[in-house]
Design a protein around this motif. Sequence first.
Motif, PDB file in Angstrom:
ATOM      1  N   HIS A 133       0.671  -1.002  -0.215  1.00  0.00           N
ATOM      2  CA  HIS A 133       0.057  -0.116  -0.132  1.00  0.00           C
ATOM      3  C   HIS A 133       0.937   1.168  -0.063  1.00  0.00           C
ATOM      4  O   HIS A 133       0.643   2.069  -0.622  1.00  0.00           O
ATOM      5  CB  HIS A 133      -0.929  -0.155   1.155  1.00  0.00           C
ATOM      6  CG  HIS A 133      -1.524   1.422   1.519  1.00  0.00           C
ATOM      7  ND1 HIS A 133      -2.282   1.995   0.496  1.00  0.00           N
ATOM      8  CD2 HIS A 133      -1.769   1.862   2.685  1.00  0.00           C
ATOM      9  CE1 HIS A 133      -3.020   2.988   0.930  1.00  0.00           C
ATOM     10  NE2 HIS A 133      -2.406   2.906   2.290  1.00  0.00           N
ATOM     11  N   LEU A 171       2.635   1.716  -3.319  1.00  0.00           N
ATOM     12  CA  LEU A 171       1.913   2.042  -4.355  1.00  0.00           C
ATOM     13  C   LEU A 171       1.895   3.639  -4.393  1.00  0.00           C
ATOM     14  O   LEU A 171       1.935   4.559  -5.289  1.00  0.00           O
ATOM     15  CB  LEU A 171       0.698   1.652  -4.353  1.00  0.00           C
ATOM     16  CG  LEU A 171       0.633   0.121  -5.160  1.00  0.00           C
ATOM     17  CD1 LEU A 171      -1.135  -0.247  -4.973  1.00  0.00           C
ATOM     18  CD2 LEU A 171       1.020   0.195  -6.322  1.00  0.00           C
ATOM     19  N   ILE A 226     -15.261  12.070  -1.102  1.00  0.00           N
ATOM     20  CA  ILE A 226     -14.657  11.241  -0.390  1.00  0.00           C
ATOM     21  C   ILE A 226     -15.015  10.611   0.678  1.00  0.00           C
ATOM     22  O   ILE A 226     -14.911   9.614   1.085  1.00  0.00           O
ATOM     23  CB  ILE A 226     -12.931  11.577  -0.380  1.00  0.00           C
ATOM     24  CG1 ILE A 226     -12.517  11.688  -1.991  1.00  0.00           C
ATOM     25  CG2 ILE A 226     -12.276  10.630   0.527  1.00  0.00           C
ATOM     26  CD1 ILE A 226     -11.109  12.387  -1.909  1.00  0.00           C
ATOM     27  N   TRP A 240     -13.911   6.554   1.377  1.00  0.00           N
ATOM     28  CA  TRP A 240     -12.587   6.066   0.892  1.00  0.00           C
ATOM     29  C   TRP A 240     -11.413   6.607   1.791  1.00  0.00           C
ATOM     30  O   TRP A 240     -11.501   7.642   2.342  1.00  0.00           O
ATOM     31  CB  TRP A 240     -12.213   6.923  -0.506  1.00  0.00           C
ATOM     32  CG  TRP A 240     -12.885   6.180  -1.598  1.00  0.00           C
ATOM     33  CD1 TRP A 240     -13.951   5.048  -1.509  1.00  0.00           C
ATOM     34  CD2 TRP A 240     -12.893   6.595  -3.005  1.00  0.00           C
ATOM     35  NE1 TRP A 240     -14.236   4.875  -2.867  1.00  0.00           N
ATOM     36  CE2 TRP A 240     -13.729   5.516  -3.714  1.00  0.00           C
ATOM     37  CE3 TRP A 240     -12.058   7.407  -3.878  1.00  0.00           C
ATOM     38  CZ2 TRP A 240     -14.072   5.734  -5.179  1.00  0.00           C
ATOM     39  CZ3 TRP A 240     -12.612   7.427  -5.305  1.00  0.00           C
ATOM     40  CH2 TRP A 240     -13.240   6.884  -5.790  1.00  0.00           C
ATOM     41  N   ASN A 241     -10.369   5.612   1.816  1.00  0.00           N
ATOM     42  CA  ASN A 241      -9.247   5.705   2.697  1.00  0.00           C
ATOM     43  C   ASN A 241      -8.194   6.245   1.782  1.00  0.00           C
ATOM     44  O   ASN A 241      -7.491   5.500   1.401  1.00  0.00           O
ATOM     45  CB  ASN A 241      -8.974   4.653   3.361  1.00  0.00           C
ATOM     46  CG  ASN A 241      -7.814   4.614   4.386  1.00  0.00           C
ATOM     47  OD1 ASN A 241      -7.152   5.602   4.415  1.00  0.00           O
ATOM     48  ND2 ASN A 241      -7.413   3.515   4.944  1.00  0.00           N
ATOM     49  N   VAL A 242      -8.064   7.685   1.857  1.00  0.00           N
ATOM     50  CA  VAL A 242      -6.762   8.332   0.803  1.00  0.00           C
ATOM     51  C   VAL A 242      -6.082   9.370   1.558  1.00  0.00           C
ATOM     52  O   VAL A 242      -6.775  10.146   2.278  1.00  0.00           O
ATOM     53  CB  VAL A 242      -7.414   8.691  -0.528  1.00  0.00           C
ATOM     54  CG1 VAL A 242      -8.031   7.613  -1.450  1.00  0.00           C
ATOM     55  CG2 VAL A 242      -8.524   9.587  -0.529  1.00  0.00           C
ATOM     56  N   SER A 243      -4.791   9.733   1.111  1.00  0.00           N
ATOM     57  CA  SER A 243      -3.993  10.527   1.602  1.00  0.00           C
ATOM     58  C   SER A 243      -4.687  11.939   1.497  1.00  0.00           C
ATOM     59  O   SER A 243      -5.158  12.145   0.346  1.00  0.00           O
ATOM     60  CB  SER A 243      -2.610  10.442   1.296  1.00  0.00           C
ATOM     61  OG  SER A 243      -2.165  11.659   1.280  1.00  0.00           O
ATOM     62  N   ALA A 289      -3.002  13.442  -1.580  1.00  0.00           N
ATOM     63  CA  ALA A 289      -2.917  12.802  -2.749  1.00  0.00           C
ATOM     64  C   ALA A 289      -3.057  13.926  -3.965  1.00  0.00           C
ATOM     65  O   ALA A 289      -4.156  14.752  -3.897  1.00  0.00           O
ATOM     66  CB  ALA A 289      -4.177  11.817  -2.908  1.00  0.00           C
ATOM     67  N   ALA A 330      -4.170  13.518  -6.621  1.00  0.00           N
ATOM     68  CA  ALA A 330      -5.491  13.448  -7.594  1.00  0.00           C
ATOM     69  C   ALA A 330      -6.650  14.134  -6.976  1.00  0.00           C
ATOM     70  O   ALA A 330      -7.555  14.490  -7.787  1.00  0.00           O
ATOM     71  CB  ALA A 330      -5.723  11.873  -7.636  1.00  0.00           C
ATOM     72  N   ARG A 331      -6.590  14.380  -5.799  1.00  0.00           N
ATOM     73  CA  ARG A 331      -7.699  15.265  -5.123  1.00  0.00           C
ATOM     74  C   ARG A 331      -7.659  16.566  -5.864  1.00  0.00           C
ATOM     75  O   ARG A 331      -8.865  17.199  -6.363  1.00  0.00           O
ATOM     76  CB  ARG A 331      -7.292  15.463  -3.564  1.00  0.00           C
ATOM     77  CG  ARG A 331      -7.771  14.311  -2.772  1.00  0.00           C
ATOM     78  CD  ARG A 331      -7.422  14.882  -1.261  1.00  0.00           C
ATOM     79  NE  ARG A 331      -7.476  13.757  -0.313  1.00  0.00           N
ATOM     80  CZ  ARG A 331      -8.372  13.716   0.565  1.00  0.00           C
ATOM     81  NH1 ARG A 331      -9.546  14.557   0.601  1.00  0.00           N
ATOM     82  NH2 ARG A 331      -8.676  12.479   1.335  1.00  0.00           N
ATOM     83  N   VAL A 389      -6.525  17.319  -8.708  1.00  0.00           N
ATOM     84  CA  VAL A 389      -7.009  17.359 -10.173  1.00  0.00           C
ATOM     85  C   VAL A 389      -8.477  17.164 -10.315  1.00  0.00           C
ATOM     86  O   VAL A 389      -9.126  17.823 -11.049  1.00  0.00           O
ATOM     87  CB  VAL A 389      -6.122  16.134 -10.972  1.00  0.00           C
ATOM     88  CG1 VAL A 389      -6.789  15.855 -12.183  1.00  0.00           C
ATOM     89  CG2 VAL A 389      -4.859  16.198 -10.809  1.00  0.00           C
ATOM     90  N   LEU A 390      -9.032  16.405  -9.471  1.00  0.00           N
ATOM     91  CA  LEU A 390     -10.371  16.223  -9.577  1.00  0.00           C
ATOM     92  C   LEU A 390     -11.298  17.515  -9.251  1.00  0.00           C
ATOM     93  O   LEU A 390     -12.075  17.910 -10.062  1.00  0.00           O
ATOM     94  CB  LEU A 390     -10.735  15.163  -8.341  1.00  0.00           C
ATOM     95  CG  LEU A 390     -12.426  14.835  -8.261  1.00  0.00           C
ATOM     96  CD1 LEU A 390     -12.812  14.367  -9.761  1.00  0.00           C
ATOM     97  CD2 LEU A 390     -12.555  13.779  -7.385  1.00  0.00           C
TER      98      LEU A 390
END
Lengths: 204, 204
Positions: free
Chosen positions: B79, B82, B109, B114-117, B120, B122-123, B125-126
């Motif tokens: 994990h 990645l 989120i 969802w368990n995300v940093s 991240a 991508a947050r 970008v979204l």
Amino acid sequence: MRISELSRRSGIPTPTIKYYLREGLLPPGRATAATQAEYDEGHLRRLRLVRALIGVRGLSVSATRDVLGAVAARAGELHQVLGLVLGARPVGDEAAPEDPPEGEVEALIGELGWNVSEHAPARAVLGETLETLRSLGAELDHASLLGYAELAERTAVLDLDQLDPRADPLEQAERALLLTVLLEPALLALRRLAQENESARRNT
Amino acid sequence: MRISELSRRSGIPTPTIKYYLREGLLPPGRATAATQAEYDEGHLRRLRLVRALIGVRGLSVSATRDVLGAVAARAGELHQVLGLVLGARPVGDEAAPEDPPEGEVEALIGELGWNVSEHAPARAVLGETLETLRSLGAELDHASLLGYAELAERTAVLDLDQLDPRADPLEQAERALLLTVLLEPALLALRRLAQENESARRNT
């Protein structure tokens, strides 16, 4: 409305609108005086589509004119209109292959029973990407590829659900273009976040 | 194997390998003579990962060194590995926002669980993409966004299924990187083909 109002509502500078008028990307307004013309909502919609084709899809002025002509000729056939706005090649994309598509991609599309143009640029993109992965030793197995294709089918249903088939064809074309091209980074970002979440889930 | 064999098997020129050795991206081989060293499969795997980080992810040499150091320190925690290879910022991406993420993305989120940093990329970008769509009058409704997120979850399951948790961590990191970054154009191409097919289906 006057050209100044058209500029304000579209966010496009007046000199750019005049350039589009000269280039035939926008039909002339209704003349109200020697140097004045009146524009309507149709002009505004068309201007938005022009902006999306040039600014978002990266088409040249002449490619945009071709696409607009083709869209007008096929108004009412949403399927054809979508193919036109999404399939046109961007500026500087001269190197797009003219060869027949890869055998693997052909086979996949056949297996899925998808009804897509032989000339869809996405066919070549798919073939090239699979080839690159193979050359780097990270080949995708056939079952995984089918799995991704099945998810793409569901995504396309969501995509198409967001278009209103009763709307003006130009409006539909613009919305289709925005939702397709501009949504791409958001979908990739969602995938990365979901990967992180799924990876965390598996490690706990 | 000799450095020439390492070059042949990795497809990376010998001078480039020597540069990576000097820069500490690749550990030294086992010295067999004053000017000769022996390399093993571990060197080959690491070299492939270096190539993927620099060539595919677009990282600088120093960012690559940082990522490799962090991967080595966390070997066995897939994990974390990645997150490291996917989350590192590419060269020239200095402008990545340091601000807290958009409220809308935060809320999404949270809703998904969802368990995300928090960091991240991508947050951001979204959030930016949703904002762009809104500014162009093509806002995505919340139900559609949730629909796309749910499809991203399924995609991530397919993605993670292709990694073998028993494999060497460097090998896993390389495969994760290739399948994530390089697969993106293929997934977008599949979506376009599926859109064309779905559009044809609805018009017949």
